[in-house]
Write a protein that holds these residues in place. Structure first.
Motif, short mmCIF file in Angstrom:
data_model
loop_
_atom_site.label_atom_id
_atom_site.label_comp_id
_atom_site.label_asym_id
_atom_site.label_seq_id
_atom_site.Cartn_x
_atom_site.Cartn_y
_atom_site.Cartn_z
N SER A 13 7.13 -2.60 -8.73
CA SER A 13 7.30 -2.20 -10.13
C SER A 13 5.95 -1.82 -10.74
CB SER A 13 7.93 -3.33 -10.95
OG SER A 13 9.12 -3.73 -10.36
N ASP A 14 4.93 -2.56 -10.36
CA ASP A 14 3.57 -2.28 -10.80
C ASP A 14 3.13 -0.87 -10.37
OD1 ASP A 14 1.87 -3.68 -12.30
OD2 ASP A 14 0.75 -4.58 -10.64
N LEU A 15 3.36 -0.57 -9.10
CA LEU A 15 3.00 0.74 -8.56
C LEU A 15 3.78 1.85 -9.27
CD1 LEU A 15 2.86 -0.19 -4.79
CD2 LEU A 15 0.94 0.71 -6.14
N THR A 47 -6.00 6.96 -8.63
CA THR A 47 -5.11 5.85 -9.02
C THR A 47 -5.10 4.81 -7.90
OG1 THR A 47 -3.74 7.44 -10.17
CG2 THR A 47 -2.74 5.30 -9.71
N ASN A 48 -5.06 3.57 -8.29
CA ASN A 48 -4.97 2.49 -7.30
C ASN A 48 -3.55 2.47 -6.71
OD1 ASN A 48 -4.89 0.16 -5.83
ND2 ASN A 48 -5.39 -1.23 -7.53
N GLU A 53 0.11 12.47 -3.82
CA GLU A 53 -1.10 13.27 -3.62
C GLU A 53 -1.88 13.37 -4.94
OE1 GLU A 53 -2.30 14.60 -0.93
OE2 GLU A 53 -3.73 16.08 -1.69
N MET A 54 -1.13 13.65 -5.99
CA MET A 54 -1.69 13.78 -7.34
C MET A 54 -2.36 12.46 -7.78
SD MET A 54 0.83 15.32 -10.14
CE MET A 54 1.07 17.00 -9.69
N ALA A 55 -1.63 11.39 -7.56
CA ALA A 55 -2.13 10.07 -7.97
C ALA A 55 -3.39 9.72 -7.19
CB ALA A 55 -1.05 9.01 -7.74
N HIS A 97 0.86 -1.19 0.00
CA HIS A 97 0.00 0.00 0.00
C HIS A 97 0.89 1.24 0.00
CE1 HIS A 97 -3.26 -2.60 1.10
NE2 HIS A 97 -2.90 -2.74 2.36
N ILE A 98 0.58 2.20 -0.88
CA ILE A 98 1.16 3.53 -0.69
C ILE A 98 0.04 4.36 -0.09
CG2 ILE A 98 2.26 5.53 -1.77
CD1 ILE A 98 3.15 3.75 -4.06
N TYR A 99 0.27 4.90 1.10
CA TYR A 99 -0.75 5.72 1.75
C TYR A 99 -0.69 7.13 1.18
CZ TYR A 99 -1.27 1.80 4.92
OH TYR A 99 -1.50 0.54 5.44
#
Ligand code: LUZ
Ligand code: MOS
Length: 759
Positions: free
Chosen positions: A519-521, A570-571, A563-565, A446-448
């Motif tokens: 890599s996916d993220l 974006t997932n 923040e933008m994503a 997870h990217i918070y």
């Protein structure tokens, strides 16, 4: 980078199972073990124990709602004994009380009447009686029967290695808590959260999704918690599920030593054939694995023994057969090296036997027969990126072994009471679970929205530093500060169907899955940045938390990008799945390509032996080890040193003794000696072999957990050489551990009545 647990460990803040705050109403459980090694249970009288104030309930096999079966590979092991018992300490009942002391008192009040049968403890006796846990296997290459005629020298002998207690600092334990709707949450000190989940489901007769297993870290495991942590988790789960109260169990050291399995003892016969030029043409070996009372992981361990029959050597004609013998001892289990150390001791014994008979140093035979590029292992895999010769050569030149040998000879000429010995120990260890389907892993990232990152994988931290390495993989791939990343607990609801953290493959498998997720993220984030910056994703790079377009800073940092994503919907969560490519194995022919790669290295071990007292010290160990492109040399050196010392302990001082009734005599730390700081080598030097590292290793950093253990085997042969320097006629069995007592008994043994002195 330092181990991320370092500060927690030295300040005592790291949380282990027994540190988890107890919920209100928590009950405590202890297991009742069989007093005999073999027989039938005629009667169990629980009445006095049940009458004790504070005893809540005593469970027996009849109380198990599902299948009373915990066998991981072969269903041959009940959680609680039914009619028969097969080893001393085999769980028969489970006492649950309001506190631990009461549970222990109650245990003493249980009266069990047995009908005793004579136990078997010797694997060769078991084999004679047809007591095998499962069918034998034979690995064969070349044509051994036609080769003996072509050999100039043929030697035969017997080699034996003993059991070994894991002695993880944290004993086995589990804490099971009922959740709403009949679900369960289990904290377990296990290497295999999924194995625990699956087995508890089977014991309770409920589906796996109702059971959540959570692991923060273990205080050591060494293989002892791959399958054998499950027993205790099942017990607490059984009680918690039945009573709808939290139930905890944390074994006392003596219970742990008595009731759990250890490294398999082996007794083996070998026959080795060499040419005049000392090329090993043929090697035939029969292993009698002492499996204990149930199969446990023995089939897989026996497999790894067969794979490692030739260690680092190329031998064109091999026949290796292994029997797993059923004895009335606790089921022997996984232990660092997983059957390979036992095999390597036998081939090294065969070489030493040949060398002593030919009156030449063993390292001449060893050096003549090292694996070379494109040699075929006896199981069909072609050896690639072989570093057997390279590590051997670098030990010999870098540590001036020739000169050291001369100095030792001179020392031994001048000293009668103290003799020195040196031995070289090459190691070649295959990396991958030998059972191909187990070589897969998953990660969840997870990217918070504040730019911090949470990482979950199936890997269990047991002190080996896997979380540190995984954190490095995530930080490297995302190119962010490691401080942004948190390694979450290992939890079956976040990462399902995980293989145990074992086979030295925890960092490789979970790291690869994590790399895929990250890599996916990264790709998603590059797309976001490209849209915002009016360019194409290929031109975007994220480096040190900054967005670059065609290599130039674009005025966008990590926080802004995230923040933008996030606002862009974006997932920011990704799951990665990895399955080792290339590997396969055909059990019908016993041929294939079972290992992703091999780890190589060579150690030189020097010992000093006091021939009057039988006491000895390891003067130094000098190693050249192939780490590949190490992710973390501090962590890897820690594994190297720890494994090495554990191997020396197994070879020299750790002696597990059972008496003929199957009772463990070495049942505490006063009777079972492990290396302490005084018994550790006075110096350990290690050079990292400069190699590129294989693609199938995580970021080309080779697996490190198990391979160094086997360097310790050199300690036996160094001691043997020192003993031979004192008494060349000494009859020394190829039997480990070579304890000071055994040294003393052998030193003065001789086929001749007088001791031959070196002049
Ligand atoms: N565990 C396992 C292992 O289940 N399979 C293996 O091949 C293995 N190898 C080493 C250590 N644990
Ligand atoms: Mo293991 S001996 O559980 O890697």
């Amino acid at each position: 980078m330092n181990n991320i647990d370092a500060i927690g460990h030295v300040t005592g803040r790291s949380v282990y199972l027994d540190d988890i705050p107890e919920q209100k109403g928590t009950l405590h459980a202890v297991a009742v073990g069989s007093a005999i090694a073999s027989g039938r249970i005629s009667r169990i009288d629980l009445s006095a124990a049940e009458d004790l104030t504070g005893v809540i309930r005593i469970f027996t096999a009849d109380d198990i709602p599902g299948d009373n079966q915990i066998g991981g590979i072969i269903p041959d092991e009940p959680l609680l004994a039914e009619e028969e018992v097969h080893f001393q300490g085999q769980p028969i009942a489970l006492v649950v009380a309001s506190d631990e002391l009461t549970a222990r008192k109650a245990r003493e009040l249980i009266n069990i009447i047995y009908e005793e049968h004579p136990p078997i403890t010797d694997p060769r006796v078991a084999k004679e009686k047809g007591q095998l846990l499962f069918p034998p296997r034979t690995f064969e290459s070349g044509n051994i029967d036609d080769t003996w005629d072509k050999c100039e020298h043929i030697f035969e002998g017997k080699a034996e290695t003993g059991a070994q207690e894991h002695l993880y600092i944290e004993t086995q334990g589990s804490y099971a808590c009922p959740m709403e709707n009949g679900n369960l949450k289990i904290h377990s000190s296990t290497q295999g959260p999924t194995i625990v989940q699956r087995t508890v489901a089977q014991i309770l007769g409920i589906p796996m999704h109702r059971i959540e297993v959570d692991v923060t870290r273990l205080g050591g495991a060494f293989g002892g918690k791959e399958d054998q942590a499950t027993v205790w988790a099942c017990m607490t789960a059984l009680a918690a599920h039945n009573l709808q109260r939290p139930v905890k169990m944390s074994l006392h050291r003596m219970d742990d030593m008595k009731m759990t399995g250890k490294r398999h003892p082996y007794s083996s016969d070998f026959k080795i054939g060499l040419t005049k030029e000392l090329k090993i043409l043929a090697f035939e070996v029969t292993y009698y694995q002492n499996g204990g009372a149930a199969a446990d992981l023995s089939p897989a361990i026996m497999g790894r023994t067969l794979f490692h029959a030739t260690n680092s050597y190329f031998i064109p004609n091999v026949r290796a057969t292994a029997y797993s013998c059923k004895t009335n001892l606790p089921p022997f289990t996984a232990f660092r090296g997983f059957g390979a150390p036992q095999a390597m001791f036998v081939i090294e014994s065969a070489i030493a036997c040949a060398a002593e008979s030919l009156n030449i140093p063993a390292n001449r035979i060893q050096g003549e027969n090292l694996l070379a590029e494109n040699d075929e292992f006896h199981y069909g895999q072609i050896a690639k990126s072989v570093n057997a010769g390279k590590s051997w050569a670098e030990v010999n030149s870098g540590y001036s072994i020739g000169e050291q040998v001369n100095k030792i000879k001179e020392f031994n000429r001048q000293n009668h009471q103290i003799k020195k010995g040196i031995a070289l120990m090459p190691v070649c260890f295959g990396i991958s679970f030998t059972k191909t389907p187990m070589n897969n892993a998953r990660a969840l990232v997870h990217i918070y929205q504040d730019g911090s990152v949470g990482v979950s994988t199936g890997a269990v931290e047991m002190g080996q530093g896997v979380n540190t390495k995984l954190l490095q993989v995530a930080a490297k791939t995302l190119s962010i500060n490691p401080e942004r990343i948190k390694l979450e607990t290992t939890n079956t609801t976040r990462v399902a169907n995980a293989s145990p953290t074992a086979a030295s493959s925890g960092a490789d498998l979970n790291g690869k899955a994590l790399l895929i997720a990250c890599s996916d993220l990264l790709e998603r984030l590059r797309n976001v940045a490209a849209t915002k910056l009016n360019t194409t994703p290929e031109k975007i790079e994220i480096k040190n938390e900054t967005v670059l377009v065609s290599g130039k800073e674009a005025g966008l940092n990590w926080n802004q990008l995230i923040e933008m994503a996030f606002l862009d919907r974006t997932n920011l969560t990704a799951a990665g799945h990895y399955a080792t490519p290339v590997i396969h194995f055909d059990k019908s022919t016993e041929k294939g390509h079972p290992f992703a790669y091999h780890v190589y290295g060579t150690a030189a071990i020097t010992v000093s032996l006091d021939c009057l007292r039988g006491r000895y010290e390891t003067d130094k160990v000098q190693v050249v080890h192939d780490f590949g492109n190490s992710l973390n040399l501090k962590v890897d050196m820690g594994q190297m040193e720890g494994g090495l010392v554990q191997g020396i302990g197994w070879m020299t001082m750790e002696e597990i003794a059972f008496d003929e009734t199957g009772r463990l005599l070495s049942n505490s730390l006063s009777t079972y000696k492990v290396p302490d700081i005084y018994a550790a080598p006075k110096t350990i030097e290690c050079k990292a072999l400069e190699t590129e590292g294989p693609e199938l290793a995580i970021l080309k950093s080779k697996a490190i957990g198990e391979p160094p253990f086997m360097y310790g085997i050199g300690a036996y042969f160094a001691l043997r050489n020192a003993m031979k320097a004192f008494n060349p006629m000494a009859e020394i069995p190829f039997s480990a551990p070579l304890t000071p007592e055994k040294v003393l008994l052998s030193l003065f043994s001789s086929k001749q009545p007088t001791i031959v002195q070196a002049k």
